[in-house]
Design an enzyme around this catalytic site. Sequence first.
Site, PDB file in Angstrom:
ATOM      1  N   GLU A 159      47.556 -50.505  -3.672  1.00  0.00           N
ATOM      2  CA  GLU A 159      47.423 -51.060  -5.025  1.00  0.00           C
ATOM      3  C   GLU A 159      46.019 -51.597  -5.282  1.00  0.00           C
ATOM      4  OE1 GLU A 159      50.591 -53.248  -6.897  1.00  0.00           O
ATOM      5  OE2 GLU A 159      52.021 -52.541  -5.386  1.00  0.00           O
TER       6      GLU A 159
ATOM      7  N   GLU B 226      46.845 -39.381  -4.663  1.00  0.00           N
ATOM      8  CA  GLU B 226      46.742 -37.977  -4.282  1.00  0.00           C
ATOM      9  C   GLU B 226      45.806 -37.842  -3.083  1.00  0.00           C
ATOM     10  OE1 GLU B 226      45.740 -35.543  -7.637  1.00  0.00           O
ATOM     11  OE2 GLU B 226      47.358 -36.367  -8.879  1.00  0.00           O
TER      12      GLU B 226
ATOM     13  N   ALA C 229      54.583 -42.827  -7.769  1.00  0.00           N
ATOM     14  CA  ALA C 229      53.794 -41.711  -7.237  1.00  0.00           C
ATOM     15  C   ALA C 229      52.486 -41.573  -8.000  1.00  0.00           C
ATOM     16  CB  ALA C 229      54.601 -40.415  -7.309  1.00  0.00           C
TER      17      ALA C 229
ATOM     18  N   GLY D 130      48.554 -64.599  25.233  1.00  0.00           N
ATOM     19  CA  GLY D 130      49.097 -63.286  25.580  1.00  0.00           C
ATOM     20  C   GLY D 130      50.356 -62.940  24.813  1.00  0.00           C
TER      21      GLY D 130
END
Length: 385
Positions: free
Chosen positions: A365, A130, A127, A342
């Site tokens: 990162e 932000e 974590a 396609g």
Amino acid sequence: MADTSYLDWPFLEPRHKAHAETLDTWAGTLGPIDHHDTDNACRSLVAKLGADGWLEPTAVDPADPKPLDVRTLCLSRETLARHDGLADFAFAMQGLGTGALSLFGSDAQRDEWLPLTRSGKAISAFALTEPQSGSDVANSTMTARDDGDAWVLDGEKTWISNGGIADVYTLFARSEDTPGAKGLSAFVVPADTPGLEIAERLETIAPHPLATLRFTGARLPKSALIGERGQGFKIAMSVLDVFRTTVAAAGLGFARRALDEAVTRVTARKVQGKPLSDLQMVQAHIAEMALKVDASALLVYRAAWAKDSGAPRVSREAAMAKLFATDEAQKVIDAAVQLHGGDGVRAGETVERLYREIRALRIYEGASDVQKVIIARQTLDAARA
């Protein structure tokens, strides 16, 4: 496995070749992975990877701590990414999420969490990002207040991989009044910490478990601090110095799969009774794709070898590997889509999935533009020295 000649390059040892080949065989037994229920898919993948021992390289063994083997990490990510992006994701986050504990964690922190993450019994997350600070880590505003016998966390983290399914987060927050990089510290945060909530689940073009985390007066014991107070930026950069090269390896894995799919397509598909591969224009595409794959591999395993050989920092080498391998993988995959016509944009086709999977690797990162800044600064600093 298609081209395996790179496993004999001098950057790698026989044990690395054996690891890659055995993991490739194992990954071939996974079967279809449900990309519509990524939470359960990732839980299942982490459990399988852990049960069969493939997560052991993602963190140091607390009983016998040795440096992380970056070449093994890269080969693992390349191999798993070639099979399925979620398999790579599940493996990668176990390493990135516990990287700070492997490099800077206390004996107690390592003993508590690393046996669980290495065995697949706990899911980890990193974590750092932000809402107002992505690549600009030094601009972090989330706070960790010293409250005597505890740290009190307030603020938000976003774009957190494994957010919502992780059992433990490595988190970075501002613990000092000092502005910029010097004011950050790192913490180990159990997912059941009171005051931590999942504020939002985030959807992307290639589904992965992602979330915004909100912390409101979340209290942690003083023992949650990783390393030294105020050294969070250094810790984060050291972790990225190891794992950034592995992102390049994942991009390389995607590119290898795209090349394999393209070769299969152009040799089997016929135009006016002849294989597409007879056309010089198609041959030019294949040549360029093969060149990009091999050049990427050289940069990836140079960076990994340099780190494993004892280089204290490989910021320049890792940045070069990540920038080139992920950007070129995007081009290789785009060419594979073009050669499929396609079918290349048909939902569920392998190259269509690769086209969606690769894009995020050029952002997380450290975005490609940030890698250019790192490379330029390192080059200029070396010239001045």
